[in-house]
Design a protein around this motif. Sequence first.
Motif, PDB file in Angstrom:
ATOM      1  N   LYS A  69      49.089  35.164  41.219  1.00  0.00           N
ATOM      2  CA  LYS A  69      47.674  35.371  40.957  1.00  0.00           C
ATOM      3  C   LYS A  69      47.577  36.677  40.188  1.00  0.00           C
ATOM      4  O   LYS A  69      48.565  37.362  39.974  1.00  0.00           O
ATOM      5  CB  LYS A  69      46.894  35.414  42.274  1.00  0.00           C
ATOM      6  CG  LYS A  69      46.926  34.081  43.015  1.00  0.00           C
ATOM      7  CD  LYS A  69      46.139  34.149  44.309  1.00  0.00           C
ATOM      8  CE  LYS A  69      46.229  32.816  45.048  1.00  0.00           C
ATOM      9  NZ  LYS A  69      45.507  32.851  46.343  1.00  0.00           N
ATOM     10  N   TRP A  70      46.394  37.035  39.766  1.00  0.00           N
ATOM     11  CA  TRP A  70      46.262  38.234  38.956  1.00  0.00           C
ATOM     12  C   TRP A  70      46.904  39.426  39.664  1.00  0.00           C
ATOM     13  O   TRP A  70      46.490  39.848  40.725  1.00  0.00           O
ATOM     14  CB  TRP A  70      44.786  38.541  38.697  1.00  0.00           C
ATOM     15  CG  TRP A  70      44.033  37.415  38.064  1.00  0.00           C
ATOM     16  CD1 TRP A  70      43.123  36.600  38.668  1.00  0.00           C
ATOM     17  CD2 TRP A  70      44.132  36.949  36.720  1.00  0.00           C
ATOM     18  NE1 TRP A  70      42.653  35.673  37.790  1.00  0.00           N
ATOM     19  CE2 TRP A  70      43.239  35.864  36.582  1.00  0.00           C
ATOM     20  CE3 TRP A  70      44.883  37.355  35.617  1.00  0.00           C
ATOM     21  CZ2 TRP A  70      43.075  35.182  35.384  1.00  0.00           C
ATOM     22  CZ3 TRP A  70      44.714  36.667  34.425  1.00  0.00           C
ATOM     23  CH2 TRP A  70      43.824  35.602  34.320  1.00  0.00           C
ATOM     24  N   GLY A  71      47.948  39.994  39.031  1.00  0.00           N
ATOM     25  CA  GLY A  71      48.541  41.215  39.543  1.00  0.00           C
ATOM     26  C   GLY A  71      49.566  41.022  40.640  1.00  0.00           C
ATOM     27  O   GLY A  71      50.236  41.973  41.033  1.00  0.00           O
ATOM     28  N   ASP A  72      49.722  39.796  41.182  1.00  0.00           N
ATOM     29  CA  ASP A  72      50.678  39.559  42.264  1.00  0.00           C
ATOM     30  C   ASP A  72      52.079  39.336  41.701  1.00  0.00           C
ATOM     31  O   ASP A  72      52.242  38.981  40.536  1.00  0.00           O
ATOM     32  CB  ASP A  72      50.267  38.337  43.079  1.00  0.00           C
ATOM     33  CG  ASP A  72      49.019  38.593  43.911  1.00  0.00           C
ATOM     34  OD1 ASP A  72      48.665  39.766  44.063  1.00  0.00           O
ATOM     35  OD2 ASP A  72      48.410  37.620  44.392  1.00  0.00           O
ATOM     36  N   PHE A  80      37.381  42.515  42.240  1.00  0.00           N
ATOM     37  CA  PHE A  80      38.680  42.087  41.747  1.00  0.00           C
ATOM     38  C   PHE A  80      39.715  43.164  42.057  1.00  0.00           C
ATOM     39  O   PHE A  80      39.392  44.346  42.134  1.00  0.00           O
ATOM     40  CB  PHE A  80      38.623  41.831  40.235  1.00  0.00           C
ATOM     41  CG  PHE A  80      37.582  40.815  39.836  1.00  0.00           C
ATOM     42  CD1 PHE A  80      37.840  39.459  39.930  1.00  0.00           C
ATOM     43  CD2 PHE A  80      36.328  41.222  39.385  1.00  0.00           C
ATOM     44  CE1 PHE A  80      36.872  38.520  39.580  1.00  0.00           C
ATOM     45  CE2 PHE A  80      35.356  40.301  39.030  1.00  0.00           C
ATOM     46  CZ  PHE A  80      35.633  38.936  39.133  1.00  0.00           C
ATOM     47  N   GLY A  81      40.972  42.751  42.233  1.00  0.00           N
ATOM     48  CA  GLY A  81      42.029  43.695  42.572  1.00  0.00           C
ATOM     49  C   GLY A  81      42.250  44.742  41.491  1.00  0.00           C
ATOM     50  O   GLY A  81      41.952  44.518  40.313  1.00  0.00           O
ATOM     51  N   LYS A  82      42.807  45.865  41.878  1.00  0.00           N
ATOM     52  CA  LYS A  82      42.988  46.971  40.930  1.00  0.00           C
ATOM     53  C   LYS A  82      43.965  46.616  39.810  1.00  0.00           C
ATOM     54  O   LYS A  82      43.921  47.200  38.723  1.00  0.00           O
ATOM     55  CB  LYS A  82      43.456  48.230  41.657  1.00  0.00           C
ATOM     56  CG  LYS A  82      44.816  48.143  42.305  1.00  0.00           C
ATOM     57  CD  LYS A  82      45.168  49.441  43.007  1.00  0.00           C
ATOM     58  CE  LYS A  82      46.543  49.368  43.682  1.00  0.00           C
ATOM     59  NZ  LYS A  82      47.633  49.151  42.700  1.00  0.00           N
ATOM     60  N   ARG A 118      40.400  41.997  35.108  1.00  0.00           N
ATOM     61  CA  ARG A 118      38.946  41.920  35.243  1.00  0.00           C
ATOM     62  C   ARG A 118      38.372  43.164  35.906  1.00  0.00           C
ATOM     63  O   ARG A 118      37.152  43.352  35.905  1.00  0.00           O
ATOM     64  CB  ARG A 118      38.585  40.649  36.028  1.00  0.00           C
ATOM     65  CG  ARG A 118      38.914  39.372  35.261  1.00  0.00           C
ATOM     66  CD  ARG A 118      38.734  38.132  36.088  1.00  0.00           C
ATOM     67  NE  ARG A 118      39.714  38.050  37.171  1.00  0.00           N
ATOM     68  CZ  ARG A 118      39.850  36.999  37.985  1.00  0.00           C
ATOM     69  NH1 ARG A 118      39.045  35.948  37.836  1.00  0.00           N
ATOM     70  NH2 ARG A 118      40.762  36.999  38.925  1.00  0.00           N
ATOM     71  N   SER A 119      39.255  44.018  36.423  1.00  0.00           N
ATOM     72  CA  SER A 119      38.835  45.319  36.932  1.00  0.00           C
ATOM     73  C   SER A 119      39.062  46.424  35.900  1.00  0.00           C
ATOM     74  O   SER A 119      38.195  47.259  35.665  1.00  0.00           O
ATOM     75  CB  SER A 119      39.607  45.674  38.213  1.00  0.00           C
ATOM     76  OG  SER A 119      39.212  44.885  39.298  1.00  0.00           O
ATOM     77  N   TYR A 120      40.272  46.414  35.273  1.00  0.00           N
ATOM     78  CA  TYR A 120      40.651  47.583  34.476  1.00  0.00           C
ATOM     79  C   TYR A 120      40.470  47.441  32.969  1.00  0.00           C
ATOM     80  O   TYR A 120      40.688  48.398  32.239  1.00  0.00           O
ATOM     81  CB  TYR A 120      42.107  47.980  34.771  1.00  0.00           C
ATOM     82  CG  TYR A 120      43.161  46.977  34.344  1.00  0.00           C
ATOM     83  CD1 TYR A 120      43.523  46.839  32.992  1.00  0.00           C
ATOM     84  CD2 TYR A 120      43.828  46.192  35.282  1.00  0.00           C
ATOM     85  CE1 TYR A 120      44.491  45.948  32.600  1.00  0.00           C
ATOM     86  CE2 TYR A 120      44.812  45.292  34.891  1.00  0.00           C
ATOM     87  CZ  TYR A 120      45.143  45.178  33.556  1.00  0.00           C
ATOM     88  OH  TYR A 120      46.116  44.290  33.162  1.00  0.00           O
TER      89      TYR A 120
END
Length: 325
Positions: free
Chosen positions: A26-29, A217-219, A223-225
């Motif tokens: 998933k995003w960032g995992d 959303f996770g760091k 979609r966060s950064y």
Amino acid sequence: MEFRTLGKTGFKISEVSLGTWQLGSKWGDPFDEQDALDTLEAAYASGVNYFDTADIYQDGQSEHAVGQFIKRHPDVHYSTKMGRKLEPHTAESYSKANLTQFVDSSLRNMDVDSLDLVLLHCPPTSVYYDPTVFETLDDLKKAGKIQNYGVSVERVEEAMKALQFDISAVEIIFNMFRLRPAEQFFAEAQAANVGILARVPLASGLLSGKYTANTQFGKDDHRSYNRHGEAFDKGETFSGVDYATGVKAADELKQRLGTDDLAAVALRYILMYDAVSAVIPGASKPAQITANAEAAALPALTDAQMAVVKDVYDTYIKNPVEYLW
């Protein structure tokens, strides 16, 4: 699942195919190859026969997983992208030596003798004005290392410029929040027998209709950064739409189109354009694959529904999005 021809490649590909940015994660995992293979198998079982990857996705692990998968299913097709590993990512770095090195690396990652389709991965705009780049791709094609080549673009102008070369396909952001490609480029691409792969079809999830103003959303999630282009072109994140505005527009689309499943309607909307060869949503789990594939079977949108999409776009999105990309 219905199938369309991908431009000069002649490949008959599923209308809903699979983008593998999220493959095995998933995003960032962290990347998980078994999850990746399970996702690819779920897509295949749903009728998907086309897979889009890139050498930079999970540092080549996505390419490797797709390569292992196609050994099991030699009837499928794929594209991979190259160029974004360049540091710095400049037009001058798109040299013959670098391009050849990238192709050789992808051949090793995927463990194949020749690549179905290679796309330049959103290079700087000036690359489209450098014929030596495309001459190198011609040479790689003549050498048998690649079967076809094309481009993945940020802007419509880049897509139009690329049509003067012997490209087979263009990957471009096209969705309910990014309508400009349909105004002129689609007709030009069809006339040149160039396939179109519609990427970021759900505007990074905004067009799922499931987000609210308070969604977090996770760091490590772009979609966060990257909402303002801090890491790469901001058009890649929410299609360049201001988040709060996008949530409001998605809510209005759900209401006026009378649906709680906006994602499926958003995918079906893209397929209303016969210039589009395939839409390539991403997925991080098999259930998303099934839902995406089922969108192709939805009834065609009515003229009134198409008009609703245009009206919401004109009201909320067009200014400034259309003028930037």
